[in-house]
Scaffold this active site. Structure first.
Site, short mmCIF file in Angstrom:
data_model
loop_
_atom_site.label_atom_id
_atom_site.label_comp_id
_atom_site.label_asym_id
_atom_site.label_seq_id
_atom_site.Cartn_x
_atom_site.Cartn_y
_atom_site.Cartn_z
N PRO A 111 -0.62 -16.33 2.52
CA PRO A 111 0.65 -16.09 1.84
C PRO A 111 1.80 -15.64 2.76
O PRO A 111 2.96 -15.77 2.40
CB PRO A 111 0.33 -15.00 0.82
N ASP B 191 6.12 -5.68 6.99
CA ASP B 191 4.75 -5.13 6.98
C ASP B 191 3.84 -6.18 6.35
O ASP B 191 3.36 -6.03 5.23
CB ASP B 191 4.78 -3.83 6.16
N ASP C 273 0.82 -1.22 0.00
CA ASP C 273 0.00 0.00 0.00
C ASP C 273 0.86 1.27 0.00
O ASP C 273 0.39 2.34 -0.37
CB ASP C 273 -0.96 0.00 1.20
N1 AG3 Z 1 -0.81 -5.30 7.64
C1 AG3 Z 1 -1.81 -6.14 8.25
C2 AG3 Z 1 -1.78 -6.28 9.70
C3 AG3 Z 1 -2.64 -7.39 10.19
C4 AG3 Z 1 -4.11 -7.14 10.18
N2 AG3 Z 1 -4.81 -8.30 10.61
C5 AG3 Z 1 -6.15 -8.43 10.69
N3 AG3 Z 1 -6.94 -7.47 10.41
N4 AG3 Z 1 -6.61 -9.58 11.08
C6 AG3 Z 1 -1.28 -4.08 7.18
C7 AG3 Z 1 -0.52 -3.52 6.07
C8 AG3 Z 1 -0.47 -2.04 6.14
N5 AG3 Z 1 0.60 -1.51 5.39
#
Ligand code: AG3
Length: 282
Positions: A165, A158, A89
């Site tokens: 995955p 991140d 993102d």
């Molecule tokens: N990364 C996801 C974090 C985990 C979210 N987990 C969930 N909602 N079960 C976010 C990426 C942002 N750059």
């Protein structure tokens, strides 16, 4: 999913859920890795869902990106080369670029669809990907990390949850490669799930980071749009530094001027752990 539906992210089987009204479905697709959806909600703004789990919302992405990025960045002397694994993102890259002296940021995201939808629906996160210091790689982070040694000052993992995955991004082997890819004195940060709802996961991940790094620290941040609202992160330090005693307060103060969540006091406070987490880590 249709306009007017309630999106539901279930916790712990079906013990509870985070839910919000879908005011508009902006995108629905399936990449080779996951289901990708962008929906709009009148309160959260645009929301990115991967395999029906909330990843980013316009409204509160800053909690997550501030804490994943600024905490490790001020624990390293002169960070110039930074790697983001996942994070297609662009939110983490945007935060890294707030640090003066950064010369190069590599974004290694496995799923091109995530980058493409972010460019369209999250311009405030993804605009920075066109900065000349940024290299965007659509590649498998595990493969990439194995091919790089002693190169980065800071690496931010991140990722999505340790299902699907991203499973391979939580193993002791992977963290070992991350350590090797850091120069001496470098720091890794990673998102490490919800301590209130999935404490065993958090403890397991923290253990894997410690197995690879020796020097590992857990820290916390509220994230309103993630399950339970309480989230954890961890640092793996390729040094014997303590992130609370040895961080660079000056740089922390400077970057905090551009942040909605992070500041030097939050930096210190984030490492204070409640008793139920302390006990679980024993
Ligand atoms: N990364 C996801 C974090 C985990 C979210 N987990 C969930 N909602 N079960 C976010 C990426 C942002 N750059």
């Amino acid at each position: 999913m249709n306009k007017g539906d309630w999106f539901i992210e279930e916790f712990q089987g079906q013990a509870g859920a985070l839910s919000f009204k879908v005011d508009e479905v902006l995108f629905e697709g399936e990449s080779p890795y996951q289901k990708v959806k962008i929906v709009k909600n009148s309160f959260f703004g645009n929301v990115m869902l991967l395999d029906d789990l909330v990843m980013v919302t316009d409204k509160d992405e800053f909690f997550y990106h501030d804490m994943l990025v600024h905490v490790p960045m001020v624990c390293v002397d002169n960070p110039e080369n930074v790697l983001i694994i996942g994070g297609g993102d662009g939110g983490s890259v945007r935060e890294v670029l707030k640090h003066q002296g950064v010369k190069r940021v590599v974004l290694c995201e496995i799923d091109k669809m995530v980058i493409d939808v972010a460019r369209k629906y999250f311009p405030d996160l993804s605009n920075c990907l066109d900065d000349k210091r940024v290299e965007v790689m659509v590649a498998d982070g595990i493969k990439y990390i194995k091919e790089h040694k002693n190169e980065f000052d800071c690496i931010c993992v991140d990722s999505t949850d340790p299902i699907g995955p991203a499973v391979g991004l939580f193993t002791p082997e992977f963290y070992g490669y991350v350590k090797d890819a850091l120069r001496v004195g470098g720091v890794m940060s990673a998102q490490t799930e919800s301590p209130s709802w999935t404490l065993e996961r958090v403890v397991g991940i923290r253990k894997n980071i410690e197995a690879a790094f020796g020097n590992a620290y857990l820290y916390l941040c509220p994230i309103p749009c993630y399950p339970s609202g309480l989230w954890s992160f961890a640092l793996g330090m390729k040094s014997d530094k303590d992130p609370v005693k040895d961080f660079n307060i000056e740089r922390s103060q400077i970057v905090a001027k551009q942040c909605k969540y992070y500041n030097p006091e939050i930096h210190k406070a984030a490492f204070c752990l409640p008793n139920f987490i302390r006990d679980a880590l024993k």
